[in-house]
Scaffold this motif. Structure first.
Motif, PDB file in Angstrom:
ATOM      1  N   GLY A 357     -30.318 -58.643 -30.440  1.00 60.10           N
ATOM      2  CA  GLY A 357     -30.900 -57.464 -31.089  1.00 60.10           C
ATOM      3  C   GLY A 357     -31.461 -56.443 -30.132  1.00 60.10           C
ATOM      4  N   GLY A 358     -31.662 -56.819 -28.861  1.00 59.80           N
ATOM      5  CA  GLY A 358     -32.120 -55.849 -27.871  1.00 59.80           C
ATOM      6  C   GLY A 358     -30.982 -54.925 -27.475  1.00 59.80           C
ATOM      7  N   ALA A 359     -31.249 -53.620 -27.373  1.00 63.50           N
ATOM      8  CA  ALA A 359     -30.175 -52.661 -27.124  1.00 63.50           C
ATOM      9  C   ALA A 359     -30.640 -51.504 -26.261  1.00 63.50           C
ATOM     10  N   LEU A 360     -29.696 -50.963 -25.476  1.00 64.18           N
ATOM     11  CA  LEU A 360     -29.932 -49.799 -24.631  1.00 64.18           C
ATOM     12  C   LEU A 360     -28.811 -48.799 -24.854  1.00 64.18           C
ATOM     13  N   LEU A 361     -29.171 -47.536 -25.065  1.00 62.37           N
ATOM     14  CA  LEU A 361     -28.197 -46.465 -25.192  1.00 62.37           C
ATOM     15  C   LEU A 361     -27.976 -45.858 -23.812  1.00 62.37           C
ATOM     16  N   SER A 362     -26.711 -45.734 -23.409  1.00 59.35           N
ATOM     17  CA  SER A 362     -26.409 -45.268 -22.055  1.00 59.35           C
ATOM     18  C   SER A 362     -25.387 -44.138 -22.089  1.00 59.35           C
ATOM     19  N   ASP A 363     -24.990 -43.689 -20.902  1.00 53.62           N
ATOM     20  CA  ASP A 363     -23.923 -42.711 -20.678  1.00 53.62           C
ATOM     21  C   ASP A 363     -24.212 -41.370 -21.341  1.00 53.62           C
ATOM     22  N   PHE A 364     -24.684 -40.420 -20.539  1.00 50.81           N
ATOM     23  CA  PHE A 364     -25.038 -39.103 -21.047  1.00 50.81           C
ATOM     24  C   PHE A 364     -24.016 -38.038 -20.640  1.00 50.81           C
ATOM     25  N   GLY A 365     -22.776 -38.474 -20.393  1.00 52.00           N
ATOM     26  CA  GLY A 365     -21.724 -37.543 -19.985  1.00 52.00           C
ATOM     27  C   GLY A 365     -21.367 -36.538 -21.062  1.00 52.00           C
ATOM     28  N   GLY A 366     -21.584 -36.879 -22.329  1.00 47.25           N
ATOM     29  CA  GLY A 366     -21.279 -35.967 -23.424  1.00 47.25           C
ATOM     30  C   GLY A 366     -22.511 -35.269 -23.976  1.00 47.25           C
ATOM     31  N   ALA A 367     -23.658 -35.419 -23.307  1.00 51.85           N
ATOM     32  CA  ALA A 367     -24.902 -34.849 -23.816  1.00 51.85           C
ATOM     33  C   ALA A 367     -24.930 -33.332 -23.646  1.00 51.85           C
ATOM     34  N   SER A 368     -25.581 -32.665 -24.597  1.00 53.09           N
ATOM     35  CA  SER A 368     -25.707 -31.205 -24.567  1.00 53.09           C
ATOM     36  C   SER A 368     -27.117 -30.816 -24.988  1.00 53.09           C
ATOM     37  N   PHE A 369     -27.584 -29.704 -24.459  1.00 55.42           N
ATOM     38  CA  PHE A 369     -28.899 -29.199 -24.850  1.00 55.42           C
ATOM     39  C   PHE A 369     -28.806 -28.523 -26.216  1.00 55.42           C
ATOM     40  N   LEU A 370     -29.751 -28.855 -27.093  1.00 51.86           N
ATOM     41  CA  LEU A 370     -29.806 -28.228 -28.409  1.00 51.86           C
ATOM     42  C   LEU A 370     -30.221 -26.762 -28.275  1.00 51.86           C
ATOM     43  N   PRO A 371     -29.674 -25.870 -29.092  1.00 53.83           N
ATOM     44  CA  PRO A 371     -30.038 -24.445 -29.023  1.00 53.83           C
ATOM     45  C   PRO A 371     -31.410 -24.202 -29.658  1.00 53.83           C
ATOM     46  N   LEU A 372     -32.458 -24.318 -28.876  1.00 54.71           N
ATOM     47  CA  LEU A 372     -33.816 -24.220 -29.417  1.00 54.71           C
ATOM     48  C   LEU A 372     -34.126 -22.829 -29.953  1.00 54.71           C
ATOM     49  N   ASN A 373     -33.344 -21.825 -29.512  1.00 57.49           N
ATOM     50  CA  ASN A 373     -33.540 -20.469 -30.042  1.00 57.49           C
ATOM     51  C   ASN A 373     -32.866 -20.287 -31.401  1.00 57.49           C
ATOM     52  N   ASN A 374     -32.217 -21.340 -31.890  1.00 52.10           N
ATOM     53  CA  ASN A 374     -31.562 -21.308 -33.196  1.00 52.10           C
ATOM     54  C   ASN A 374     -31.926 -22.599 -33.931  1.00 52.10           C
ATOM     55  N   PRO A 375     -33.113 -22.665 -34.525  1.00 52.80           N
ATOM     56  CA  PRO A 375     -33.593 -23.907 -35.150  1.00 52.80           C
ATOM     57  C   PRO A 375     -32.659 -24.446 -36.225  1.00 52.80           C
ATOM     58  N   THR A 376     -32.012 -23.568 -36.975  1.00 53.25           N
ATOM     59  CA  THR A 376     -31.106 -24.024 -38.033  1.00 53.25           C
ATOM     60  C   THR A 376     -29.933 -24.785 -37.440  1.00 53.25           C
ATOM     61  N   GLN A 377     -29.305 -24.213 -36.396  1.00 53.89           N
ATOM     62  CA  GLN A 377     -28.201 -24.906 -35.740  1.00 53.89           C
ATOM     63  C   GLN A 377     -28.675 -26.192 -35.073  1.00 53.89           C
ATOM     64  N   SER A 378     -29.837 -26.144 -34.485  1.00 49.86           N
ATOM     65  CA  SER A 378     -30.378 -27.323 -33.818  1.00 49.86           C
ATOM     66  C   SER A 378     -30.523 -28.488 -34.794  1.00 49.86           C
ATOM     67  N   GLN A 379     -31.061 -28.211 -35.968  1.00 48.95           N
ATOM     68  CA  GLN A 379     -31.219 -29.263 -36.973  1.00 48.95           C
ATOM     69  C   GLN A 379     -29.865 -29.755 -37.480  1.00 48.95           C
ATOM     70  N   THR A 380     -28.926 -28.840 -37.649  1.00 51.46           N
ATOM     71  CA  THR A 380     -27.600 -29.232 -38.131  1.00 51.46           C
ATOM     72  C   THR A 380     -26.887 -30.099 -37.106  1.00 51.46           C
TER      73      THR A 380
END
Length: 446
Positions: A357-380
């Protein structure tokens, strides 16, 4: 005898897969003699710039790889193969994608690392498209006709020229895994994360002593290493050395930028710092060394499964272990969202678990910054990741053994999965809501 010689000698009759990488400048016409059986053709790593006009004779061909060849245009003739579902022309020199080259039956299209400035409107006619990989091109927009691509699940548009994400894209009912780093829309935040003034631990290459190789992914090699932190202290770590300047997900610089912005969390692989002063200029990350009892939860998607991970046939979870694993990953993903990041590749093959049951999330090669200047898109965008989590829950439940006393809890988890997979993006819960529900369910289960 090499494969080309075997082909020309007529010794490959009846084969379903053919791999030829031997400096070809012309398409070997002997391949047509395999038309009654050939399903997978891999011509990557040659010097081909065209395919024959009668290529459609390969009537059973399902998969075509032509990466690392000097094509300037996606050949129109590939659309004449009636069974062709997967096409890969990565790292060619493609500038043009003719409308006629895109068969409506395509399921998986890879055009990573080319010179494409525009995709044709006929892309929207590919109603079966599930996986579209366009990172490393010159695109500033996507054809709006893609709003009809209701089966699209994975999209890679990193390292292009997007100033913003189109709102219609985020309404696609099955879009799940999206990577868009290294575009003008996220440039400022990425640069700030890796700037010389950023609070990043820079680790001199000469303080690292590499040991055995631990693994290899699409973007790099991972080694165990000793890090001489001080003259008195040595720490055993993992070192990831990036292979090149572009992967299917994006660039090493974008992965490092995301990694440095994450912060620490018990269910995330901790990043110790950035490798500097490598003699070959290779980019690298120093990470915590994971206990060897942690293994990949599943294997990556296959040619047949397309977007879904592949689990070993004997994979089984108790409901408590599945719930513990899910709760940990939900907590980690919620942490990423709070840090202004989308993981973009929330998959079982990027999860390490210890069998209990112990788990680790790895690999951030597909990670992207959320558009904080567009809260609606960020939430979506966060709700897209909710769907990825729903896919994980679906897979856990498919391999879960619940006792008679746990049936109510199993049903509750199945109901949560259904909410996460809702085709109405706005109706899905946030990961913080998912985490809260999992915590409640854990308490009920005892």
């Amino acid at each position: 005898m090499d494969t080309l010689s075997q082909l020309r000698a007529g010794n490959l009759t009846g084969i379903k897969r053919l791999d030829l990488s031997c400096g070809l400048t012309e398409f070997p016409r002997e391949i047509f003699e395999l038309a009654d059986s050939l399903e997978i053709l891999n011509l990557s790593g040659n010097a081909l710039s065209s395919l024959p006009a009668d290529f459609g004779r390969l009537k059973k061909l399902r998969v075509l790889f032509c990466s690392d060849n000097p094509f300037s245009q996606l050949p129109e003739v590939i659309a004449e193969c009636p069974q062709l579902r997967m096409v890969g022309f990565k790292a060619c020199q493609i500038q043009q994608v003719p409308a006629a080259a895109l068969s409506p039956a395509l399921r998986w299209l890879i055009l990573t690392n080319n010179q494409i400035e525009q995709m044709p409107e006929t892309l929207g006619q590919c109603k079966d498209m599930q996986k579209l990989m366009l990172a490393g091109n010159r695109l500033a927009q996507l054809p709006e006709s893609m709003i009809a691509c209701h089966r699209l699940e994975l999209l890679r548009i990193s390292s292009n020229r997007f100033a913003a994400l189109p709102d219609w894209l985020l309404t696609l009912p099955r879009l799940t895994w999206l990577a868009y780093a290294d575009n003008p829309l996220s440039e400022a935040r990425e640069e700030a994360s890796v700037s010389p003034s950023a609070p990043v631990n820079r680790i001199d290459w000469h303080s690292l002593t590499l040991k055995q190789k631990l693994g290899e992914g699409a973007s790099g090699l991972i080694y165990q290493a000793d890090w001489q932190k001080t003259p008195e202290e040595t720490q055993t770590v993992a070192v990831k050395l990036f292979k090149g300047s572009m992967t299917s997900d994006g660039t090493p610089q974008s992965e490092m930028a995301a990694s440095f912005a994450i912060g620490s969390h018990p269910n995330l692989v901790d990043i110790a710092g950035q490798v500097v002063h490598h003699p070959d200029g290779t980019d690298g990350l120093v990470m915590q060394l994971i206990d060897p009892q942690f293994k990949n939860l599943a294997g990556p998607p296959s040619l047949d499964s397309c977007t879904r991970d592949v689990y070993s046939a004997d994979t089984r979870f108790t409901l408590r272990d599945a719930l513990s694993l899910a709760t940990g990953i939900a907590s980690a993903t919620m942490h990423l969202h709070a840090a202004g990041l989308l993981h973009g590749d929330l998959y079982a093959h990027n999860i390490l678990w210890n069998g209990r049951g112990g788990a680790l999330l790895s690999d951030f090669g597909g990670a992207s910054f959320l558009p904080l200047n567009n809260p609606t898109q960020s939430q979506t965008l966060q709700r897209l990741e909710t769907r990825a989590f729903g896919c994980l829950l679906e897979e856990l439940l498919a391999h879960c053994e619940a006792t008679s006393d746990e049936q109510d809890a199993w049903q509750a988890l199945a109901a949560l999965k259904a909410r996460c997979l809702d085709t109405d993006v706005a109706a899905r819960p946030s990961l913080s809501e998912v985490y809260r529900d999992l915590e409640t369910l854990s308490k009920r289960l005892g």
